[in-house]
Design a protein around this motif. Structure first.
Motif, PDB file in Angstrom:
ATOM      1  N   ARG A 168      16.507 -24.797   0.054  1.00 55.02           N
ATOM      2  CA  ARG A 168      16.807 -26.224   0.035  1.00 55.02           C
ATOM      3  C   ARG A 168      16.405 -26.883   1.355  1.00 55.02           C
ATOM      4  O   ARG A 168      15.860 -27.997   1.355  1.00 55.02           O
ATOM      5  CB  ARG A 168      18.300 -26.458  -0.223  1.00 55.02           C
ATOM      6  N   LEU A 169      16.666 -26.204   2.474  1.00 57.64           N
ATOM      7  CA  LEU A 169      16.313 -26.771   3.770  1.00 57.64           C
ATOM      8  C   LEU A 169      14.812 -27.019   3.858  1.00 57.64           C
ATOM      9  O   LEU A 169      14.368 -28.083   4.312  1.00 57.64           O
ATOM     10  CB  LEU A 169      16.775 -25.827   4.880  1.00 57.64           C
ATOM     11  N   ALA A 170      14.019 -26.047   3.419  1.00 60.09           N
ATOM     12  CA  ALA A 170      12.565 -26.208   3.461  1.00 60.09           C
ATOM     13  C   ALA A 170      12.104 -27.328   2.532  1.00 60.09           C
ATOM     14  O   ALA A 170      11.183 -28.083   2.868  1.00 60.09           O
ATOM     15  CB  ALA A 170      11.890 -24.895   3.078  1.00 60.09           C
ATOM     16  N   LYS A 171      12.744 -27.446   1.380  1.00 58.69           N
ATOM     17  CA  LYS A 171      12.354 -28.478   0.417  1.00 58.69           C
ATOM     18  C   LYS A 171      12.753 -29.870   0.888  1.00 58.69           C
ATOM     19  O   LYS A 171      11.961 -30.815   0.843  1.00 58.69           O
ATOM     20  CB  LYS A 171      13.008 -28.184  -0.939  1.00 58.69           C
ATOM     21  N   ASP A 172      14.005 -30.004   1.364  1.00 58.80           N
ATOM     22  CA  ASP A 172      14.501 -31.322   1.772  1.00 58.80           C
ATOM     23  C   ASP A 172      13.882 -31.798   3.079  1.00 58.80           C
ATOM     24  O   ASP A 172      13.626 -32.988   3.254  1.00 58.80           O
ATOM     25  CB  ASP A 172      16.021 -31.286   1.934  1.00 58.80           C
ATOM     26  N   GLY A 173      13.732 -30.870   4.030  1.00 58.21           N
ATOM     27  CA  GLY A 173      13.231 -31.240   5.347  1.00 58.21           C
ATOM     28  C   GLY A 173      14.315 -31.706   6.302  1.00 58.21           C
ATOM     29  O   GLY A 173      14.014 -32.220   7.379  1.00 58.21           O
ATOM     30  N   TYR A 174      15.572 -31.520   5.925  1.00 58.77           N
ATOM     31  CA  TYR A 174      16.690 -31.884   6.790  1.00 58.77           C
ATOM     32  C   TYR A 174      17.883 -30.988   6.444  1.00 58.77           C
ATOM     33  O   TYR A 174      18.018 -30.531   5.303  1.00 58.77           O
ATOM     34  CB  TYR A 174      17.068 -33.358   6.647  1.00 58.77           C
ATOM     35  N   PRO A 175      18.775 -30.722   7.418  1.00 60.97           N
ATOM     36  CA  PRO A 175      19.913 -29.847   7.146  1.00 60.97           C
ATOM     37  C   PRO A 175      21.055 -30.592   6.466  1.00 60.97           C
ATOM     38  O   PRO A 175      21.257 -31.790   6.671  1.00 60.97           O
ATOM     39  CB  PRO A 175      20.325 -29.367   8.542  1.00 60.97           C
ATOM     40  N   VAL A 176      21.804 -29.844   5.671  1.00 58.19           N
ATOM     41  CA  VAL A 176      23.034 -30.328   5.054  1.00 58.19           C
ATOM     42  C   VAL A 176      24.171 -29.426   5.536  1.00 58.19           C
ATOM     43  O   VAL A 176      23.954 -28.476   6.287  1.00 58.19           O
ATOM     44  CB  VAL A 176      22.923 -30.329   3.519  1.00 58.19           C
ATOM     45  N   HIS A 177      25.381 -29.711   5.099  1.00 56.40           N
ATOM     46  CA  HIS A 177      26.519 -28.966   5.625  1.00 56.40           C
ATOM     47  C   HIS A 177      26.537 -27.508   5.195  1.00 56.40           C
ATOM     48  O   HIS A 177      27.236 -26.696   5.801  1.00 56.40           O
ATOM     49  CB  HIS A 177      27.825 -29.665   5.249  1.00 56.40           C
ATOM     50  N   SER A 178      25.755 -27.151   4.191  1.00 55.47           N
ATOM     51  CA  SER A 178      25.670 -25.754   3.780  1.00 55.47           C
ATOM     52  C   SER A 178      24.466 -25.039   4.373  1.00 55.47           C
ATOM     53  O   SER A 178      24.183 -23.898   4.010  1.00 55.47           O
ATOM     54  CB  SER A 178      25.616 -25.662   2.249  1.00 55.47           C
ATOM     55  N   SER A 179      23.744 -25.678   5.305  1.00 52.40           N
ATOM     56  CA  SER A 179      22.577 -25.034   5.928  1.00 52.40           C
ATOM     57  C   SER A 179      22.977 -24.030   6.995  1.00 52.40           C
ATOM     58  O   SER A 179      22.264 -23.045   7.227  1.00 52.40           O
ATOM     59  CB  SER A 179      21.650 -26.084   6.557  1.00 52.40           C
ATOM     60  N   GLY A 180      24.089 -24.291   7.673  1.00 49.37           N
ATOM     61  CA  GLY A 180      24.509 -23.409   8.746  1.00 49.37           C
ATOM     62  C   GLY A 180      25.753 -23.953   9.414  1.00 49.37           C
ATOM     63  O   GLY A 180      26.243 -25.035   9.061  1.00 49.37           O
ATOM     64  N   HIS A 181      26.271 -23.206  10.374  1.00 51.32           N
ATOM     65  CA  HIS A 181      27.488 -23.618  11.078  1.00 51.32           C
ATOM     66  C   HIS A 181      27.163 -24.574  12.223  1.00 51.32           C
ATOM     67  O   HIS A 181      27.604 -25.721  12.241  1.00 51.32           O
ATOM     68  CB  HIS A 181      28.223 -22.394  11.599  1.00 51.32           C
ATOM     69  N   TYR A 182      26.341 -24.142  13.169  1.00 56.76           N
ATOM     70  CA  TYR A 182      26.051 -24.979  14.331  1.00 56.76           C
ATOM     71  C   TYR A 182      25.135 -26.147  13.988  1.00 56.76           C
ATOM     72  O   TYR A 182      25.117 -27.151  14.710  1.00 56.76           O
ATOM     73  CB  TYR A 182      25.458 -24.133  15.458  1.00 56.76           C
ATOM     74  N   THR A 183      24.375 -26.056  12.890  1.00 57.07           N
ATOM     75  CA  THR A 183      23.545 -27.190  12.486  1.00 57.07           C
ATOM     76  C   THR A 183      24.379 -28.372  12.045  1.00 57.07           C
ATOM     77  O   THR A 183      23.841 -29.462  11.829  1.00 57.07           O
ATOM     78  CB  THR A 183      22.585 -26.794  11.347  1.00 57.07           C
ATOM     79  N   GLN A 184      25.694 -28.204  11.916  1.00 55.33           N
ATOM     80  CA  GLN A 184      26.554 -29.340  11.610  1.00 55.33           C
ATOM     81  C   GLN A 184      26.685 -30.285  12.807  1.00 55.33           C
ATOM     82  O   GLN A 184      27.154 -31.410  12.656  1.00 55.33           O
ATOM     83  CB  GLN A 184      27.924 -28.836  11.152  1.00 55.33           C
ATOM     84  N   ASP A 185      26.271 -29.821  13.978  1.00 58.01           N
ATOM     85  CA  ASP A 185      26.172 -30.705  15.138  1.00 58.01           C
ATOM     86  C   ASP A 185      24.957 -31.611  14.957  1.00 58.01           C
ATOM     87  O   ASP A 185      23.853 -31.115  14.699  1.00 58.01           O
ATOM     88  CB  ASP A 185      26.016 -29.869  16.410  1.00 58.01           C
ATOM     89  N   PRO A 186      25.099 -32.934  15.072  1.00 57.38           N
ATOM     90  CA  PRO A 186      23.957 -33.823  14.857  1.00 57.38           C
ATOM     91  C   PRO A 186      22.758 -33.533  15.760  1.00 57.38           C
ATOM     92  O   PRO A 186      21.613 -33.732  15.331  1.00 57.38           O
ATOM     93  CB  PRO A 186      24.533 -35.217  15.133  1.00 57.38           C
TER      94      PRO A 186
END
Length: 426
Positions: A168-186
């Motif tokens: 999903r990350l590769a398809k969307d091109g942006y992270p969501v809350h289920s992409s990872g833990h620290y990626t929840q930091d803007p």
């Protein structure tokens, strides 16, 4: 949810994980906080941990709860909560400062580019509580891309059997809350967003099992083995690929360093080097960072005049100088210049391609605290905000720092209340 909580805890620095394990009540609080994060409720995630992070007098209680509360607050401000540690005057701290004072500074990005051209793996670490490190990671990603680096492997990416989060990350091109833990930091989220836009492919390589029932040392060893094996398989399958690996703390070490009981321990960087025969370029941001410990306080004072407005690495002649825990276990150590606040926000956000945006008066709280978030309007509801700021009634109102080339939507988030949203353009 329990497995994700366990994985999130595994990502914490070894110093935190060295404490006694959380009780069931602790797990309930941690899971509750992580659930709020998964739902995008940053303010509630921090507030759940606050009563456990401070004593009755309001004094921080060192340990996992204060560490997690501080990290949660930092996600809302881009600057670490709490004061910078006081300098240590211990002999080893003085010796490191004296050694660094005698060095010559070189531009960090230029040195990284020169050395990255001679390998196919670059490993950069971060302090999980310093979003500034993630902004520098974006600078590194930009500099490596023209050299052919095309894989972004991040410790924080959720690694699942079906690889659905990465697909999903590769398809969307942006992270969501289920992409990872620290990626929840803007800041981390936008580092990933911009890297994917440059052509990087995301790669998850984290251990998929929690390793319960093992000693701390054995748990770390099992995790490092899994991480290095996962990365080695990808490198073997794509012998021409060049990989940028972004890790936390000690995973960067390409030589064994001290572990529990003062025994030497091989971390991911060292194991990956042994498995692949590739000598990675290893770069440490933690040792000379503003939150590392009092150990580096004198060193940071010595380096301040050497880095006016730029990130640097230190040299003695033609030899890089590394000190502290990772001395001789990494190739380079980065020192970042002191942060200046501009319109209430860290100056380094501008280097990420951001411009200031005034917060509408209707978003300013009349009492208490409020989180104001800016989202890219075209992204899904579970996307990570491109920026967010924590407002307090009666305080000066900072600016949002946002990309200036795309429509945004602004959201205000009060504690335990449903966010309200309006459309806005920068």
């Amino acid at each position: 949810m329990m497995r994700r909580a366990a994985v999130a805890l595994m990502m914490l620095p070894a110093a935190v994980m060295a404490q006694d394990g959380p009780s069931k009540a602790d797990w309930d609080a941690i899971n509750g906080s992580l659930k709020q994060l998964k739902d995008g409720r940053y303010l509630d995630a921090a507030n759940i941990l606050k009563p456990l992070a401070f004593d009755a007098a309001g004094k921080p209680k060192p340990g996992i709860f204060y560490s997690q509360w501080r990290e949660a607050r930092t996600r809302m401000t881009a600057e670490p909560a709490g004061p910078e540690p006081q300098p240590s005057y211990a002999p080893e701290a003085k010796a490191a400062a004296e050694r660094l004072a005698a060095t010559t500074a070189r531009d960090a990005i230029a040195e990284i580019v020169a050395r990255a051209a001679r390998t196919r793996v670059v490993i950069l670490n971060e302090d999980h509580g310093l979003p500034r490190d993630r902004a520098f990671a974006l600078e590194v990603a930009r500099a490596l891309r023209p050299l052919g680096y095309s894989v972004l492997a991040a410790e924080t990416f959720w690694n699942t059997d079906d690889q659905a989060p990465m697909a999903r990350l590769a398809k969307d091109g942006y992270p969501v809350h289920s992409s990872g833990h620290y990626t929840q930091d803007p800041v981390f989220g936008d580092f990933v967003r911009q890297s994917l836009a440059m052509g990087y492919r995301p790669l998850a390589y984290e251990q998929t099992e929690s390793g319960g029932g093992l000693s701390r040392a054995d748990s770390i060893a099992r995790r490092e083995e899994a991480q290095s094996s996962n990365l080695a398989k990808v490198l073997a399958a794509a012998p021409k690929a060049r990989m940028f690996v972004y890790v936390g703390h000690s995973h960067v070490a390409e030589e064994p360093i001290g572990g529990y009981g003062n025994a030497k321990q091989s971390w991911m960087g060292a194991l990956l080097k042994a498995k692949t025969g590739i000598d990675p370029l290893t770069i440490d941001q933690v040792t000379l960072g503003k939150r590392a410990s009092g150990y580096n306080g004198l060193a940071r004072r010595a380096l301040a005049a050497k880095a006016p407005g730029r990130s640097v690495v230190m040299f003695d002649g033609d030899r890089p100088v590394t000190v502290g825990q990772y001395a001789d276990a990494v190739d380079l150590q980065v020192y970042h210049p002191a942060t200046r606040m501009v319109k209430g926000r860290p100056d380094w956000l501008a280097a990420m391609g951001r411009k200031p945006m005034a917060i509408p008066a209707g978003f300013v709280p009349q009492k208490g605290e409020r989180l104001v978030q800016a989202f890219v309007a075209s992204e899904s509801d579970d996307a990570i905000p491109v920026d967010q700021v924590l407002l307090r009634a009666g305080d000066d109102v900072p600016s949002l720092m946002v990309p200036g080339d795309r429509p945004l939507r602004l959201v205000m988030q009060d504690p335990t209340a449903s966010p309200g949203a309006v459309a806005a353009k920068p």
